[in-house]
Each structure stands twice: as structure tokens, then as C-alpha cells.
Design a protein around this motif. Structure first.
Motif, short mmCIF file in Angstrom:
data_model
loop_
_atom_site.label_atom_id
_atom_site.label_comp_id
_atom_site.label_asym_id
_atom_site.label_seq_id
_atom_site.Cartn_x
_atom_site.Cartn_y
_atom_site.Cartn_z
N UNK A 106 0.82 -1.21 0.00
CA UNK A 106 0.00 0.00 0.00
C UNK A 106 0.86 1.26 0.00
N UNK A 107 2.03 1.17 -0.57
CA UNK A 107 2.96 2.30 -0.63
C UNK A 107 2.28 3.50 -1.28
N UNK A 108 2.45 4.71 -0.73
CA UNK A 108 1.78 5.89 -1.28
C UNK A 108 2.14 6.20 -2.73
N UNK A 109 3.25 5.66 -3.23
CA UNK A 109 3.61 5.91 -4.63
C UNK A 109 2.72 5.14 -5.60
N UNK A 110 1.99 4.17 -5.09
CA UNK A 110 1.13 3.35 -5.94
C UNK A 110 -0.25 3.95 -6.05
N UNK A 111 -0.87 3.78 -7.22
CA UNK A 111 -2.27 4.18 -7.38
C UNK A 111 -3.14 3.23 -6.56
N UNK A 112 -4.35 3.65 -6.18
CA UNK A 112 -5.22 2.74 -5.42
C UNK A 112 -5.45 1.41 -6.12
N UNK A 113 -5.68 1.46 -7.44
CA UNK A 113 -5.94 0.21 -8.18
C UNK A 113 -4.73 -0.72 -8.14
N UNK A 117 -4.42 -4.43 -6.27
CA UNK A 117 -4.00 -5.61 -7.04
C UNK A 117 -2.78 -6.27 -6.41
N UNK A 118 -1.80 -5.46 -6.02
CA UNK A 118 -0.58 -6.00 -5.42
C UNK A 118 -0.87 -6.64 -4.06
N UNK A 167 -2.73 1.75 4.78
CA UNK A 167 -3.15 0.36 4.60
C UNK A 167 -4.67 0.25 4.73
N UNK A 168 -5.22 0.88 5.75
CA UNK A 168 -6.67 0.81 5.97
C UNK A 168 -7.43 1.43 4.80
N UNK A 169 -6.89 2.49 4.23
CA UNK A 169 -7.55 3.13 3.09
C UNK A 169 -7.62 2.19 1.90
N UNK A 170 -6.55 1.48 1.63
CA UNK A 170 -6.54 0.53 0.52
C UNK A 170 -7.51 -0.62 0.79
#
Length: 396
Positions: A106-113, A117-118, A167-170
Motif C-alpha cells: 500500500x505504498x503511497x507511490x502506488x495508485x489505489x488500483x 491488485x498487489x 493500509x486501511x484506506x486501501x
């Protein structure tokens, strides 16, 4: 050993082994490849003879695969020398790296999608094909998305958990994806959130935020209504019209218990407030018996904690129930009409105010802007119903 039992055991252990390797400093993509190769070896050997310590077995094999990969690439020799020694035989360390691994996915550099997926791939143990079917995209497309996500976080060193709120947001976004095809993303989100709650509770880490339990309670209290959300024709059923006898009372009871435990921590957060609202809906024997004044109080609290256009929109509905539809419309007027559900809420309030013409207009606009077929069909039917019952309304 039964094949299904072996598969379930591997799915459970694979993220744990990956978490150990990542915590020791392994590159994420390389570590996951090593775990996948270890799983292939497990498929060959475990059905005939399950090892005494399956996790230790996987960790040893994955460690060897990782060392082999590092030796094959000169560019990674320094990392090989620094972090990856094959673990000695014997009891495997019992540390649960769930939060650490989720933080990386859930690294902030990643988009939510990409983060979802990861997370499903690395922590949830789903195959790329399963994730692709859940998102209704080709497997090749999903494979590329996951590969890009891995490249994005390559080189990041994660030896301590990151921000649990990210993490909770994702996990919250994953839950809201709902159910598509063979995989229920809502079920996966609940499973992962439950696993996270158990981990931080057992380890008593500083990140044991009551909002973890708050999110779990919110998910359980909403998911308990899943069987009543659609009728036999697949049409959306609004909350006030749902068959409450089909709600999952055991899940509601668990959700309320989890919520009470979170609230006892006296560190109120947005997920706990939303869960409290959901609990009040679930507690009402009928729609007419819903405790709207208390729901409005919780929306006022939620506004203080995390004011947003969506919260304001939902609060307008609560105001309409407590102080009347015109009061609700006055609150709604302060919101953004471009918001996805703004017209649907306006239509509902105008209908309760006996203004059929405005209700029809807003139901029609809301249907045109709906993002799902279920929602569009429902809104169009509401407009059609009013046209029939109010033939004098413009457009009828």
C-alpha cells in the motif's frame, strides 16, 4: 493430504514467507519470484508427504531460490552479501509480517488500483488470473499492472511497518469493489483486515490503532446486508426496502462486538464513526424504527473527524429524516452538485417533500450519471414510478 487442504495451507503461508524475506531486506519482486518457485516445489512434494514445519520448509526453499537468483545477477551481489543467508533448520520465527507486507503493498507511490491488485497478489495469495477476473480486465492487463507496481517499490527498504492509515484506506477501497465473478473482493478485504487486527492485537505494536477494528466492524456491518441488496432479478434494493430477515445476524453481532471494543479505546476515528452509523441501521427492526437522531449525531461527529463532500451528502439525508426534507435540501444546497450521488439524494428529498416534478428531474439526471447498470436501472425505475403516480408532473 487432500489437495484442497494443501492449496489452502500454501495460500496462507506464502504471504508469511514473503513477509519474512521482505523484512530481511529482499527486493520485493525477487522475493516473490522465490516464494512462487518454492510453492511449485511444494506442489510436487506436499501431497505425498507434508513436512513437519511447512512454513520453515517454504522459507528454506525460498531462501535457496533467492540466493540462486542473486548469484545469477551480478548487479545484486551486494544485496546477496548483505542480507540473504539460508535460515538454519529448526523452528521458524513466529513474527507475523502482515502489517509490514501490507505497508509495502500500500505504498503511497502506488495508485489505489495498483495497491489493491498487489495486495491481493502478495498478501491475499490470489493468482493474477483471479484478480483479473475480479476486476473484469484481461489477465495480461492485470499482469502488467502488478509488474508496474512491483517496479515502483523496487529498492524501497521496509524493515518497519509504514502508515497503518494508508493500509486501511486501501483495504476500504478493496471492500467497496464488492463482488465480481468468482472472487468477492469484499470477502478478501474482510479477511485481510481481520488478519491485520489479529496481528497487531497479538503483537501489541504501536500501530495497534482502534481504527483497524473500526474498519473491520464497518465492513462486517455492511457486508451483513449483502444477501438483501439485490432481488431475484438482480435489481438494486434500497436499504429501507430490504428484507431484514435475510441479513446475517451473526455477522452483525460480531461487527457490534468489534466496534464496542474499538470505541472502548477512546481514540475515535472516521471508520469507528461510520461503523456506529451502520450499526444503528442494522439494529433497527424496520426502516421506520431507525434511530435517525442518533445517526445524525454520529454524522456530526464524522464531519468533525473527516469532513468531505461524501460525508456532507450523507448527512443531508440524515437531516432530512430528522428535521424534514426541506431542511435536508437546504443542507444539500451547500454541497457540490457534480458529486456522483448528489442528484439521487436530491431526488429522494424532493420526493419526500411531495415535489414530484423536481424528484423526476433529479432521478433522471442521476440515472444518466450512474456508474453501474444496477444503479442506473434502479434510478430510472424511480423516475418512471413517479411519472405514473404523478401524471400532472412535467415530463410525465
Amino acid at each position: 493430504m487432500h489437495e484442497d487442504r494443501v492449496n489452502e495451507l500454501m495460500r496462507t503461508l506464502a504471504p508469511q514467507v514473503l513477509g519474512v524475506l521482505v523484512r530481511r531486506g529482499a527486493d520485493f519482486a525477487t522475493a516473490e519470484d522465490a516464494v512462487q518457485e518454492a510453492l511449485i516445489e511444494a506442489v510436487r512434494h506436499w501431497p505425498d508427504s507434508l513436512p513437519d514445519e511447512p512454513k520453515a520448509w517454504l522459507l528454506r526453499v525460498a531462501g535457496r531460490k533467492l540466493i540462486d537468483a542473486q548469484r545469477a545477477e551480478a548487479a545484486r551481489r551486494r544485496r546477496e552479501e548483505r542480507v540473504h543467508d539460508e535460515p538454519a533448520p529448526g523452528p521458524t520465527e513466529q513474527s507475523d509480517d502482515t502489517l509490514l507486507l501490507l505497508s509495502r503493498c500500500c505504498h503511497p507511490a502506488l495508485s489505489p488500483a495498483s495497491a489493491i491488485a498487489l495486495t491481493l497478489r502478495a498478501v491475499g495469495g490470489l493468482t493474477t488470473a483471479q484478480i483479473a477476473r475480479a476486476f473484469l480486465v484481461p489477465e495480461a492487463t492485470m499482469a502488467q499492472r502488478i509488474s508496474r507496481a512491483k517496479r515502483t517499490i523496487t529498492g524501497e527498504r521496509f524493515d518497519t511497518p509504514g502508515d497503518v492509515r494508508a493500509v486501511l484506506h486501501v483495504l476500504y477501497l478493496m471492500f467497496n469493489e464488492g463482488f465480481t465473478g468468482e472472487i468477492s473482493l469484499a470477502d478478501e478485504a474482510i479477511r485481510l483486515t481481520r488478519q491485520l487486527a489479529t496481528t497487531v492485537s497479538r503483537d501489541a505494536v504501536d500501530s495497534a490503532d482502534p481504527e483497524i477494528s473500526g474498519l473491520l466492524a464497518l465492513m462486517l456491518l455492511h457486508h451483513a446486508r449483502r444477501a438483501a441488496r439485490y432481488n431475484t432479478s438482480g435489481e438494486l434494493v434500497p436499504l429501507d426496502q430490504q428484507d431484514r430477515s435475510s441479513w446475517d445476524t451473526a455477522m452483525i453481532t460480531e461487527g457490534v462486538t468489534v466496534l464496542q471494543g474499538a470505541l472502548a479505546g477512546d481514540r475515535l476515528g472516521p471508520y469507528q464513526a461510520q461503523a456506529a452509523i451502520a450499526a444503528l441501521h442494522d439494529d433497527a427492526p424496520t426502516a421506520e424504527e431507525t434511530d435517525w437522531p442518533q445517526i445524525l449525531e454520529w454524522y456530526d461527529e464524522l464531519t468533525r473527524l473527516a469532513d468531505s463532500p461524501v460525508v456532507a451528502l450523507n448527512r443531508a439525508v440524515a437531516v432530512g429524516q430528522v428535521d424534514g426534507p426541506r431542511a435536508g435540501l437546504a443542507v444539500l444546497a451547500d454541497g457540490d452538485p457534480k458529486l456522483a450521488r448528489w442528484d439521487a439524494v436530491a431526488a429522494h428529498l424532493y420526493e419526500r417533500a411531495d415535489d414530484a416534478a423536481q424528484a423526476i428531474r433529479h432521478y433522471t439526471i442521476a440515472a444518466d450519471r450512474a456508474t453501474s447498470l444496477f444503479e442506473r436501472t434502479h434510478l430510472m425505475k424511480q423516475a418512471a414510478r413517479l411519472r405514473v403516480s404523478s401524471p400532472d408532473a412535467p415530463g410525465s
